[in-house]
Design a protein around this motif. Structure first.
Motif, PDB file in Angstrom:
ATOM      1  N   ALA A   2       0.826  -1.209   0.000  1.00 25.26           N
ATOM      2  CA  ALA A   2       0.000   0.000   0.000  1.00 25.26           C
ATOM      3  C   ALA A   2       0.855   1.251   0.000  1.00 25.26           C
ATOM      4  O   ALA A   2       0.586   2.215  -0.739  1.00 25.26           O
ATOM      5  CB  ALA A   2      -0.928  -0.010   1.216  1.00 25.26           C
ATOM      6  N   ILE A   3       1.920   1.259   0.812  1.00 29.18           N
ATOM      7  CA  ILE A   3       2.809   2.418   0.871  1.00 29.18           C
ATOM      8  C   ILE A   3       3.523   2.614  -0.460  1.00 29.18           C
ATOM      9  O   ILE A   3       3.690   3.744  -0.938  1.00 29.18           O
ATOM     10  CB  ILE A   3       3.820   2.253   2.015  1.00 29.18           C
ATOM     11  CG1 ILE A   3       3.090   2.322   3.365  1.00 29.18           C
ATOM     12  CG2 ILE A   3       4.897   3.342   1.948  1.00 29.18           C
ATOM     13  CD1 ILE A   3       3.967   2.003   4.547  1.00 29.18           C
ATOM     14  N   ALA A   4       3.937   1.516  -1.090  1.00 34.54           N
ATOM     15  CA  ALA A   4       4.591   1.610  -2.404  1.00 34.54           C
ATOM     16  C   ALA A   4       3.644   2.207  -3.442  1.00 34.54           C
ATOM     17  O   ALA A   4       4.042   3.062  -4.255  1.00 34.54           O
ATOM     18  CB  ALA A   4       5.053   0.222  -2.843  1.00 34.54           C
ATOM     19  N   ILE A  58      -6.889  -0.416  10.646  1.00 31.04           N
ATOM     20  CA  ILE A  58      -7.653   0.650  11.319  1.00 31.04           C
ATOM     21  C   ILE A  58      -7.161   2.018  10.887  1.00 31.04           C
ATOM     22  O   ILE A  58      -7.955   2.897  10.515  1.00 31.04           O
ATOM     23  CB  ILE A  58      -7.549   0.503  12.852  1.00 31.04           C
ATOM     24  CG1 ILE A  58      -8.174  -0.816  13.302  1.00 31.04           C
ATOM     25  CG2 ILE A  58      -8.225   1.682  13.551  1.00 31.04           C
ATOM     26  CD1 ILE A  58      -8.022  -1.106  14.784  1.00 31.04           C
ATOM     27  N   THR A  59      -5.845   2.228  10.923  1.00 30.68           N
ATOM     28  CA  THR A  59      -5.311   3.548  10.575  1.00 30.68           C
ATOM     29  C   THR A  59      -5.493   3.871   9.095  1.00 30.68           C
ATOM     30  O   THR A  59      -5.675   5.037   8.724  1.00 30.68           O
ATOM     31  CB  THR A  59      -3.826   3.636  10.956  1.00 30.68           C
ATOM     32  OG1 THR A  59      -3.100   2.545  10.361  1.00 30.68           O
ATOM     33  CG2 THR A  59      -3.654   3.560  12.470  1.00 30.68           C
ATOM     34  N   ASP A  60      -5.444   2.841   8.249  1.00 28.86           N
ATOM     35  CA  ASP A  60      -5.722   3.049   6.829  1.00 28.86           C
ATOM     36  C   ASP A  60      -7.150   3.547   6.638  1.00 28.86           C
ATOM     37  O   ASP A  60      -7.395   4.481   5.863  1.00 28.86           O
ATOM     38  CB  ASP A  60      -5.520   1.749   6.070  1.00 28.86           C
ATOM     39  CG  ASP A  60      -6.083   1.806   4.654  1.00 28.86           C
ATOM     40  OD1 ASP A  60      -5.407   2.368   3.773  1.00 28.86           O
ATOM     41  OD2 ASP A  60      -7.200   1.300   4.445  1.00 28.86           O
ATOM     42  N   ALA A  71       1.971   3.485   7.796  1.00 27.63           N
ATOM     43  CA  ALA A  71       3.322   3.123   8.224  1.00 27.63           C
ATOM     44  C   ALA A  71       3.536   3.282   9.730  1.00 27.63           C
ATOM     45  O   ALA A  71       4.421   2.636  10.302  1.00 27.63           O
ATOM     46  CB  ALA A  71       4.342   3.967   7.475  1.00 27.63           C
ATOM     47  N   LEU A  72       2.734   4.127  10.378  1.00 23.88           N
ATOM     48  CA  LEU A  72       2.969   4.471  11.787  1.00 23.88           C
ATOM     49  C   LEU A  72       2.793   3.319  12.768  1.00 23.88           C
ATOM     50  O   LEU A  72       3.697   3.045  13.568  1.00 23.88           O
ATOM     51  CB  LEU A  72       2.059   5.644  12.180  1.00 23.88           C
ATOM     52  CG  LEU A  72       2.140   6.108  13.649  1.00 23.88           C
ATOM     53  CD1 LEU A  72       3.532   6.653  13.940  1.00 23.88           C
ATOM     54  CD2 LEU A  72       1.078   7.159  13.939  1.00 23.88           C
TER      55      LEU A  72
END
Length: 231
Positions: free
Chosen positions: A131-133, A190-192, A181-182
Motif C-alpha cells: 500500500a505504501i509503495a 484501522i489507521t488506513d 506506516a505508523l
C-alpha cells in the motif's frame, strides 16, 4: 504542430488521469499475492474522491486551454451542479462506510479474547508495504502533474482554489501513507481506514462548497436570460 506548453498541459492531464485510475485500482493491486483474508484497504481508493475533483477541474481547464468556446460558463455551471451533488452523496456514503468499518474493527480488537482473535483473522493481514509503495507512486505522479502544469502556464499559480485543492490532495496522500506506516502492521487496517475517512470528509466539504457555488452561478445565469435582462 503542438506547442511545448500544450504538450506539457496534455502530459499534466495524463498524469492526473493515471493518478485517479491508479487510486481506484489500488485495492486490487495491494491484494496481489495475498490471500482472500487480506484486510480491505480504504485509504488508496478513497483518495480518488478528492483527486476526482481535481481531475474534473483539469478537464475544464482543458476547455479553456484549447479554447473550446462552444462550452460556455453556463454549461459548466449546470454540469458542475450535478457532478458536485452526486459526488457529495457518494462522499457521504463513503464516510458512513469508513466510520462503520472503523468502529467494527476497534470493537472487535478490544473485545478480548474472542473478538481480538476474530479481528486478527479478518483484518490483521493488511499489506502495508504494498500500500505504501502504491501511495508513493501516486505521490510522484501528483508532483509530476503539478510541475508540468506550472511549466505549461504559470498563470495557474494565481488560481488559489486549484492550489488549495492540489495541496489537500498531496496532504491526504502523505497522511494516508503515514497512518499506514505508523502503527504495528496488525493495526494498519484501522489507521488506513482512518486515513480514508479523513479524505472522504475533506472531499465531502469541498463538494458541498462547489455545489453551493454552482447553485449561485446557475441562478445568476437564469436571471441573465430573463426577459428584459438580455445583454
Amino acid at each position: 504542430m503542438i506547442g511545448v506548453r500544450t504538450l506539457l498541459f496534455v502530459l499534466a492531464a495524463l498524469a492526473m488521469v493515471l493518478v485517479v485510475g491508479f487510486e481506484v485500482s489500488t485495492l486490487a493491486l495491494i491484494k496481489t499475492g495475498n490471500d482472500s483474508r487480506s484486510a480491505p484497504g480504504l485509504g488508496g481508493p478513497y483518495l480518488a474522491l478528492l483527486d476526482g475533483i481535481l481531475l474534473y477541474s483539469v478537464i475544464w481547464m482543458a476547455v479553456g486551454h484549447f479554447r473550446l468556446k462552444g462550452l460556455t460558463s453556463r454549461v459548466f455551471s449546470v454540469v458542475t451542479l450535478f457532478v458536485s451533488l452526486f459526488g457529495a452523496l457518494g462522499a457521504l456514503l463513503a464516510i458512513l462506510v469508513a466510520f462503520e468499518l472503523i468502529m467494527l474493527m476497534i470493537g472487535m480488537f478490544l473485545a478480548a479474547p474472542w473478538g481480538t482473535i476474530a479481528y486478527f483473522v479478518a483484518f490483521g493481514r493488511f499489506p502495508a508495504s504494498a500500500a505504501i509503495a502504491a501511495l508513493t507512486l501516486i505521490m510522484v505522479l501528483k508532483l509530476a502533474f503539478l510541475v508540468m502544469l506550472v511549466l505549461a502556464d504559470r498563470g495557474y499559480l494565481q488560481n488559489k482554489g486549484l492550489l488549495i485543492l492540489v495541496a489537500l490532495s498531496l496532504l491526504a496522500t502523505w497522511l494516508t501513507s503515514f497512518l499506514i506506516a505508523l502503527p504495528p502492521s496488525f493495526l494498519a487496517s484501522i489507521t488506513d481506514a482512518v486515513g480514508g475517512l479523513i479524505t472522504a470528509i475533506i472531499s465531502f466539504v469541498w463538494l458541498i462548497v462547489i455545489f453551493v457555488m454552482s447553485i449561485i452561478a446557475v441562478i445568476k445565469a437564469l436571471k441573465g436570460r430573463a426577459p428584459g435582462r438580455e445583454v
